[in-house]
Design an enzyme around this catalytic site. Structure first.
Site, short mmCIF file in Angstrom:
data_model
loop_
_atom_site.label_atom_id
_atom_site.label_comp_id
_atom_site.label_asym_id
_atom_site.label_seq_id
_atom_site.Cartn_x
_atom_site.Cartn_y
_atom_site.Cartn_z
N LYS A 166 8.47 -14.19 -4.12
CA LYS A 166 9.53 -13.88 -5.08
C LYS A 166 10.26 -15.19 -5.39
O LYS A 166 10.96 -15.73 -4.53
CB LYS A 166 10.47 -12.84 -4.46
CG LYS A 166 11.73 -12.56 -5.23
CD LYS A 166 12.57 -11.52 -4.47
CE LYS A 166 13.91 -11.30 -5.11
NZ LYS A 166 14.69 -10.24 -4.40
N GLU A 206 11.25 -0.79 -6.62
CA GLU A 206 12.08 -1.24 -5.50
C GLU A 206 13.47 -0.65 -5.59
O GLU A 206 14.10 -0.68 -6.66
CB GLU A 206 12.15 -2.77 -5.54
CG GLU A 206 13.23 -3.37 -4.66
CD GLU A 206 13.50 -4.83 -4.99
OE1 GLU A 206 14.62 -5.29 -4.69
OE2 GLU A 206 12.61 -5.52 -5.53
#
Length: 213
Positions: free
Chosen positions: A130, A41
């Site tokens: 998350k 990411e």
């Protein structure tokens, strides 16, 4: 094309390269790939993140699934897709971003901190949750969340995770982790990232060997 399930099964650790620059991203990515990472990411609050992501996506090809973090407006989803990103990760749940990611066939992972947010994210089509910030969500809290959430929904604590803290979260039922400052910080060399990456991979392997002897 490598999909989310394949990448996550290969290595359930997301490398968060917050602060990386376009000139650094390729050698750091190579260090991560060599260690075994398959999910990378680039947060959008990094310097020139779309250039970094474009270079990263072109370089890794089918060896990893890459995308953007800190995606907080739906307009950014199209920008990420245009440069080859396929992960859309956010610190919060935003159903507008969920819809945009779904329309484009991208993988959406929103940040949640409560059971209510978690169920809303699942309803919105999140591929994983998350748990953020993990510093505020203890393993005991994760265990309670895990007891009521669908078993098939991956939970990934993000924030302050170190190799030493992984086992308690894994025992509580998480599926993987997002790894930030303990893996990469602005200015980290590829060698430093490689060493830290191996430590995370080894910690996960050590837990797995104990949990599944």
């Amino acid at each position: 094309m490598l999909n989310w399930q394949q990448a996550f099964a290969a290595c359930p650790l997301v490398a968060i390269l917050r602060g990386i620059t376009p000139d650094e991203v390729i050698p750091v990515a190579d260090a991560l790939l060599h260690a075994g990472f398959r999910l990378i990411e680039v947060p959008l609050n990094s310097p020139d993140p779309l250039t970094s992501l474009q270079r990263l996506a072109a370089h890794v090809g089918e060896d990893a699934l890459v995308g953007a973090g800190t995606v907080i407006t739906p307009e950014r989803v199209a920008e990420v897709e245009q440069v080859g990103g396929r992960l859309i990760i956010a610190p919060n749940l935003d159903t507008r971003i969920a819809r945009e990611a779904s329309t484009r066939g991208l993988v959406y992972g929103p940040g949640v901190g409560t059971v209510s947010e978690a169920f809303a994210a699942i309803e919105a089509g999140a591929a994983f949750l998350k748990l953020f910030p993990a510093e505020a969500i203890s393993p005991a809290a994760v265990k309670a969340m895990r007891a009521v959430l669908p078993e098939t929904t991956p939970l990934l604590p993000v924030g302050g995770i170190t190799p030493a803290s992984m086992a308690d979260y894994l025992d509580a039922g998480v599926s993987g982790f997002g790894l930030g400052g303990a893996l990469y910080q602005p200015g980290s060399t590829p060698g430093e990232v490689a060493r830290r990456a191996r430590a995370f991979i080894q910690a996960h392997a050590d837990w797995a060997s104990t949990a599944n002897p």
